[in-house]
Design a protein around this motif. Structure first.
Motif, PDB file in Angstrom:
ATOM      1  N   ALA A   1       0.819  -1.206   0.000  1.00 17.58           N
ATOM      2  CA  ALA A   1       0.000   0.000   0.000  1.00 17.58           C
ATOM      3  C   ALA A   1       0.860   1.267   0.000  1.00 17.58           C
ATOM      4  O   ALA A   1       0.404   2.329  -0.427  1.00 17.58           O
ATOM      5  CB  ALA A   1      -0.928   0.012   1.206  1.00 17.58           C
ATOM      6  N   ARG A   2       2.100   1.145   0.452  1.00 21.36           N
ATOM      7  CA  ARG A   2       2.954   2.335   0.575  1.00 21.36           C
ATOM      8  C   ARG A   2       3.258   2.989  -0.762  1.00 21.36           C
ATOM      9  O   ARG A   2       3.080   4.210  -0.900  1.00 21.36           O
ATOM     10  CB  ARG A   2       4.243   1.969   1.320  1.00 21.36           C
ATOM     11  N   PRO A   3       3.741   2.263  -1.775  1.00 25.61           N
ATOM     12  CA  PRO A   3       3.983   2.934  -3.056  1.00 25.61           C
ATOM     13  C   PRO A   3       2.699   3.438  -3.704  1.00 25.61           C
ATOM     14  O   PRO A   3       2.714   4.478  -4.373  1.00 25.61           O
ATOM     15  CB  PRO A   3       4.667   1.862  -3.911  1.00 25.61           C
ATOM     16  N   LEU A   4       1.589   2.745  -3.519  1.00 28.81           N
ATOM     17  CA  LEU A   4       0.331   3.212  -4.092  1.00 28.81           C
ATOM     18  C   LEU A   4      -0.048   4.561  -3.499  1.00 28.81           C
ATOM     19  O   LEU A   4      -0.421   5.490  -4.230  1.00 28.81           O
ATOM     20  CB  LEU A   4      -0.780   2.190  -3.853  1.00 28.81           C
ATOM     21  N   ALA A   5       0.049   4.681  -2.185  1.00 27.86           N
ATOM     22  CA  ALA A   5      -0.275   5.954  -1.532  1.00 27.86           C
ATOM     23  C   ALA A   5       0.664   7.060  -1.993  1.00 27.86           C
ATOM     24  O   ALA A   5       0.247   8.190  -2.266  1.00 27.86           O
ATOM     25  CB  ALA A   5      -0.217   5.795  -0.017  1.00 27.86           C
ATOM     26  N   SER A   6       1.940   6.747  -2.094  1.00 30.20           N
ATOM     27  CA  SER A   6       2.937   7.736  -2.508  1.00 30.20           C
ATOM     28  C   SER A   6       2.728   8.193  -3.942  1.00 30.20           C
ATOM     29  O   SER A   6       2.710   9.402  -4.236  1.00 30.20           O
ATOM     30  CB  SER A   6       4.340   7.154  -2.339  1.00 30.20           C
ATOM     31  N   PHE A   7       2.556   7.231  -4.856  1.00 27.15           N
ATOM     32  CA  PHE A   7       2.368   7.569  -6.264  1.00 27.15           C
ATOM     33  C   PHE A   7       1.071   8.356  -6.467  1.00 27.15           C
ATOM     34  O   PHE A   7       1.019   9.302  -7.254  1.00 27.15           O
ATOM     35  CB  PHE A   7       2.337   6.312  -7.128  1.00 27.15           C
ATOM     36  N   ALA A   8       0.014   7.949  -5.771  1.00 28.99           N
ATOM     37  CA  ALA A   8      -1.284   8.617  -5.928  1.00 28.99           C
ATOM     38  C   ALA A   8      -1.219  10.055  -5.431  1.00 28.99           C
ATOM     39  O   ALA A   8      -1.758  10.967  -6.071  1.00 28.99           O
ATOM     40  CB  ALA A   8      -2.366   7.844  -5.185  1.00 28.99           C
ATOM     41  N   ALA A   9      -0.556  10.279  -4.305  1.00 27.96           N
ATOM     42  CA  ALA A   9      -0.426  11.639  -3.785  1.00 27.96           C
ATOM     43  C   ALA A   9       0.372  12.506  -4.745  1.00 27.96           C
ATOM     44  O   ALA A   9       0.035  13.668  -4.997  1.00 27.96           O
ATOM     45  CB  ALA A   9       0.230  11.614  -2.414  1.00 27.96           C
ATOM     46  N   ALA A  10       1.451  11.949  -5.319  1.00 26.48           N
ATOM     47  CA  ALA A  10       2.274  12.699  -6.270  1.00 26.48           C
ATOM     48  C   ALA A  10       1.502  13.039  -7.528  1.00 26.48           C
ATOM     49  O   ALA A  10       1.776  14.051  -8.190  1.00 26.48           O
ATOM     50  CB  ALA A  10       3.530  11.901  -6.620  1.00 26.48           C
ATOM     51  N   THR A  11       0.513  12.216  -7.863  1.00 22.16           N
ATOM     52  CA  THR A  11      -0.294  12.434  -9.062  1.00 22.16           C
ATOM     53  C   THR A  11      -1.405  13.448  -8.829  1.00 22.16           C
ATOM     54  O   THR A  11      -1.998  13.944  -9.778  1.00 22.16           O
ATOM     55  CB  THR A  11      -0.894  11.096  -9.537  1.00 22.16           C
ATOM     56  N   GLY A  12      -1.696  13.751  -7.570  1.00 23.54           N
ATOM     57  CA  GLY A  12      -2.707  14.754  -7.278  1.00 23.54           C
ATOM     58  C   GLY A  12      -3.933  14.251  -6.554  1.00 23.54           C
ATOM     59  O   GLY A  12      -4.908  14.998  -6.390  1.00 23.54           O
ATOM     60  N   GLU A  25       5.776  -1.977  -6.264  1.00 22.64           N
ATOM     61  CA  GLU A  25       5.822  -0.753  -7.057  1.00 22.64           C
ATOM     62  C   GLU A  25       5.090  -0.914  -8.390  1.00 22.64           C
ATOM     63  O   GLU A  25       4.314  -0.042  -8.797  1.00 22.64           O
ATOM     64  CB  GLU A  25       7.270  -0.316  -7.294  1.00 22.64           C
ATOM     65  N   GLU A  26       5.328  -2.023  -9.087  1.00 24.97           N
ATOM     66  CA  GLU A  26       4.657  -2.228 -10.368  1.00 24.97           C
ATOM     67  C   GLU A  26       3.158  -2.424 -10.184  1.00 24.97           C
ATOM     68  O   GLU A  26       2.354  -1.956 -11.000  1.00 24.97           O
ATOM     69  CB  GLU A  26       5.274  -3.426 -11.097  1.00 24.97           C
ATOM     70  N   ILE A  27       2.778  -3.131  -9.131  1.00 29.81           N
ATOM     71  CA  ILE A  27       1.352  -3.309  -8.850  1.00 29.81           C
ATOM     72  C   ILE A  27       0.708  -1.956  -8.567  1.00 29.81           C
ATOM     73  O   ILE A  27      -0.403  -1.661  -9.023  1.00 29.81           O
ATOM     74  CB  ILE A  27       1.149  -4.286  -7.675  1.00 29.81           C
ATOM     75  N   ALA A  28       1.414  -1.096  -7.824  1.00 30.82           N
ATOM     76  CA  ALA A  28       0.901   0.246  -7.535  1.00 30.82           C
ATOM     77  C   ALA A  28       0.706   1.031  -8.828  1.00 30.82           C
ATOM     78  O   ALA A  28      -0.300   1.736  -8.999  1.00 30.82           O
ATOM     79  CB  ALA A  28       1.850   0.986  -6.606  1.00 30.82           C
TER      80      ALA A  28
END
Length: 346
Positions: free
Chosen positions: A206-217, A322-325
């Motif tokens: 869940a960590r990379p998903l949260a990080s990538f999503a926040a960076a995306t807006g 990371e790839e799953i995220a």
């Protein structure tokens, strides 16, 4: 997502003088489209981007004059020229881009802060700019989805025009429009609140998903019953962390059809509780990590609603957190863009 959210957040933290640049018209190909914005601070720092670097340096050179005169300007950039000294094809672009630059004075700054308040309260807001024949902005307004109009606007906007804009989210696609009630052209663009991604489960993936999503807006919320996992040190970019069991936390969210929900607790019993609660809500997107067979078990033989995406994510052959995220976020973004495009075509 739109840079306006980052711009408004940066303005809260920085009291320097600044200039807001907005693309108001594009003819042909361009990296960003109408409505894209960026902010230039007096010290040279910038928030957002309008191109891959073709325009920013030139716009930055114009900031001191805009700040000194206190007057708006609209500039045209011809990206079609093949002259290597121009912006042209050598930069990878190929259209004509019109950019409005406006000094953020005290009045404009107050209205931009009000815009942020409206977006934070989950209101859509239509931006209206009145464009003078001399290529300047002569007035602007912000119209919320509940028909509240504020801004610096000379004259009235007829009730029928306000009703049409409010009903159609800015009359469709962003750009220059002509209203029969006004002599000047106007620019319309709809600002949407940050889309919200709610992640049930605070495991390693869940960590990379949260990080990538926040960076995306996205506005990201993570919830889990395990305090050692649901910790700020693992989710520094999440706007909210909520600790509790599914039956305690699921009812705490005012979940709407505009929200995106992903279930990834890796606990069959907890997931069953979540699915039972979430399937009764007006969701537009529910992603469930795991195989289709596992999802069928979670629904205990009940029909799986159309808004459920399982296995969650786009089929890119993802392997590892990371790839799953990336695959999950790509599917969420695709769904978000489809929803927005559908609204604009109404």
């Amino acid at each position: 997502m739109e840079d306006i959210h980052r711009i408004l957040e940066a303005m809260e933290r920085n009291d320097q003088r600044s200039v807001l640049a907005t693309i108001i018209h594009v003819n042909g190909s361009a990296y960003r489209k109408e409505g894209a914005s960026m902010l230039f601070f007096e010290d040279g720092s910038q928030i957002g981007m309008l191109s891959t670097g073709c325009l920013e340096a030139d716009l930055a050179e114009r900031v001191p004059e805009i700040l000194e005169t206190g007057e708006s300007r609209i500039y045209e950039f011809d990206m079609q020229s093949s002259d290597p000294l121009s912006w042209g094809e050598a930069t990878g672009c190929g259209g004509i881009v019109h950019v409005a630059m406006e000094p953020v004075n005290d009045v404009f700054g107050t209205h931009l802060r009000k815009l942020k308040e409206c977006l934070d309260r989950q209101h859509e807001v239509i931006l209206i700019k009145k464009i003078n024949p001399d290529r300047s902005v002569s007035g602007y307004g912000f119209l919320t989805d509940d028909r509240y109009l504020f801004g610096e606007w000379k004259g009235d906007v007829p009730e029928e025009d306000l009703s049409a804009m409010a009903a159609s989210g800015g009359m469709g696609k962003s750009g220059m429009k002509a209203l029969s009630s006004l002599e000047e052209e106007i620019f319309l663009h709809t600002y949407a609140p940050k889309p919200r991604l709610i992640i049930f489960g605070a495991g390693r993936d869940a960590r990379p998903l949260a990080s990538f999503a926040a960076a995306t807006g996205f506005s990201v919320t993570v919830t889990d019953w395990r305090p050692l996992l649901c910790a700020r040190s693992y989710f520094p970019d999440a706007e909210a962390l909520i600790l509790g069991f599914p039956e305690e936390t699921a009812g705490m969210f005012h979940i709407t059809a505009s929200d995106f929900v992903v279930v990834m607790t890796h606990n069959l019993r907890r997931d069953r509780q979540l699915i039972r609660i979430l399937s009764e809500l007006p969701l537009g997107y529910l992603g469930i990590l795991g195989s289709k067979r596992r999802t069928e078990l979670l629904f205990d033989g009940r029909a799986i609603p159309q808004f459920v995406h399982s296995p969650v994510g786009m089929p890119i052959g993802a392997d590892g957190p990371e790839e799953i995220a990336v695959s999950i976020l790509a599917e969420v973004i695709q769904r978000y863009r489809t929803q927005r495009k559908s609204r604009c075509s109404l």
